[in-house]
Design an enzyme around this catalytic site. Structure first.
Site, PDB file in Angstrom:
ATOM      1  CG  ASN A  11      -2.312  -0.228   1.038  1.00 11.93           C
ATOM      2  OD1 ASN A  11      -3.005  -0.495   1.989  1.00 11.93           O
ATOM      3  ND2 ASN A  11      -2.821  -0.146  -0.167  1.00 11.93           N
ATOM      4  CG  ASN A  72      -9.530   6.626  -0.076  1.00 10.55           C
ATOM      5  OD1 ASN A  72      -8.770   5.849   0.477  1.00 10.55           O
ATOM      6  ND2 ASN A  72     -10.768   6.856   0.358  1.00 10.55           N
ATOM      7  CB  CYS A  81      -5.649   4.337   5.744  1.00 10.06           C
ATOM      8  SG  CYS A  81      -4.626   3.310   4.657  1.00 10.06           S
ATOM      9  N   GLY A  82      -5.125   1.659   7.937  1.00 10.59           N
ATOM     10  CA  GLY A  82      -4.150   0.979   8.782  1.00 10.59           C
ATOM     11  C   GLY A  82      -2.734   1.074   8.264  1.00 10.59           C
ATOM     12  CG  ASN A  83      -1.194  -1.489   5.319  1.00  9.43           C
ATOM     13  OD1 ASN A  83      -0.777  -2.013   6.353  1.00  9.43           O
ATOM     14  ND2 ASN A  83      -1.741  -2.198   4.346  1.00  9.43           N
ATOM     15  CG  ASN A 187     -12.792  -0.405   2.241  1.00 13.59           C
ATOM     16  OD1 ASN A 187     -12.158   0.111   1.340  1.00 13.59           O
ATOM     17  ND2 ASN A 187     -13.176   0.291   3.313  1.00 13.59           N
ATOM     18  NE  ARG A 206     -15.289   3.721   1.723  1.00 15.19           N
ATOM     19  CZ  ARG A 206     -15.782   4.164   2.876  1.00 15.19           C
ATOM     20  NH1 ARG A 206     -17.087   4.207   3.065  1.00 15.19           N
ATOM     21  NH2 ARG A 206     -14.987   4.544   3.858  1.00 15.19           N
ATOM     22  CB  CYS A 215      -6.593  -3.076   2.703  1.00 11.25           C
ATOM     23  SG  CYS A 215      -7.775  -2.055   3.614  1.00 11.25           S
ATOM     24  N   GLY A 216      -4.590  -2.389   5.503  1.00  8.56           N
ATOM     25  CA  GLY A 216      -4.396  -2.671   6.920  1.00  8.56           C
ATOM     26  C   GLY A 216      -5.684  -2.870   7.691  1.00  8.56           C
ATOM     27  CB  THR A 217      -8.799  -0.876   8.059  1.00  4.74           C
ATOM     28  OG1 THR A 217      -8.953  -0.542   6.672  1.00  4.74           O
ATOM     29  CG2 THR A 217      -8.192   0.295   8.813  1.00  4.74           C
TER      30      THR A 217
END
Length: 281
Positions: A11, A72, A81-83, A187, A206, A215-217
């Site tokens: 990411n 985004n 956003c986790g990452n 997502n 998304r 995607c971290g989350t």
């Protein structure tokens, strides 16, 4: 204007130190809005190219180290956003904004983080998940069973077979815009079991509106769903991403504390001028 491009599990994000407000001054001078700015920078081939843009700004609460603005690649704003959060923390650490223990502000709430190995690995504590429910969908003539959970942003998770052969973009897009998730959509994550402590994942994001390398989350949502369904039995859960990296997701049984950990890499540092930005458009 200086920027850094970083990536976590594939990411990738453009990060700018905007504590002096220089981004907003530039946009005012060029009569651009922030959405057009984000799209131009994130666009492949004509721009820098990235899944998103992160602005590091002064916090509203002095107990925290910074506030971020996250966008985004299509210019839309995401709560979390986790990452991206892990990339933001490494950037802030290398710029001397934070030490090894970090608190920063997002639309999803205050995020805690820990810098490891000089920034090469970052662990973040995400906000507590919410809104878990089982969902049955009719999509393109298919009946799909899955789970919905919000791990800072909304995620749908479905367990599938033959993950490698799945048309993630086609099916993911249909689910992302399904009426079940109106008005903002969701997502979409597809997972398969690798072992009692590991899963593999592919994600339609998304805002990016396509499949991303990680995607971290989404990895967090998928690990929680896999554990709750008994697909995996051990924690932390190892999530194998399309980009090849392995994210480690840990959480307590009541889901009050959820942690995401993985590697963060600096891709490059760069500079763009006003002329460069106008050409990107």
């Amino acid at each position: 204007m200086n920027f850094t491009k970083l990536q976590g599990s594939g990411n990738d994000f453009i990060v700018i130190d905007n504590r002096d407000g220089k981004v907003y001054e530039l946009l005012k001078r060029l009569e651009l809005d922030i959405k057009d700015f984000v799209i131009a920078l994130c666009k492949q081939h004509t721009g820098v190219g990235a899944d998103g843009l992160i602005l590091i700004e002064d916090p509203q609460d002095p107990k925290n180290h910074f506030k971020w603005q996250f966008f985004n690649s299509d210019g839309s704003v995401a709560e979390m956003c986790g990452n991206g959060s892990r990339c933001a923390v490494r950037f802030a650490y290398e710029k001397g904004i934070v030490g090894e223990e970090v608190r920063f502000e997002t639309l999803a709430g205050v995020i805690k983080a820990w810098v490891k190995e000089g920034g090469k690995r970052v662990k973040v504590q995400l906000t507590s998940p919410k809104d878990y429910r089982e969902v049955s969908l009719q999509v393109d003539g298919l009946h799909i069973e899955g789970s919905f959970i919000n791990t800072g942003v909304p995620h749908f998770v479905a367990v599938v077979e033959n993950l490698q052969d799945l048309n993630v973009v086609k099916l993911g897009r249909a689910i992302r815009f399904h009426k079940e998730f109106e008005p903002k959509g969701t997502n979409v994550n597809f997972i398969e079991k690798l072992s009692d402590k590991a899963i593999r994942i592919r994600t339609y994001e998304r805002g990016v509106e396509g499949e991303t390398l990680a995607c971290g989350t989404g990895a967090t949502a998928s690990a929680i769903v896999a554990y709750m369904k008994g697909l995996v039995k051990e924690k932390p859960v190892e999530v194998h991403t399309k980009g090849g990296e392995i994210l480690r997701i840990d959480f307590n049984e009541d889901l009050r504390e959820v942690f995401l950990e993985g590697a963060v890499c600096r891709v490059f540092e760069g500079f763009f001028s006003e002329e460069d930005l106008l050409c990107m458009r």
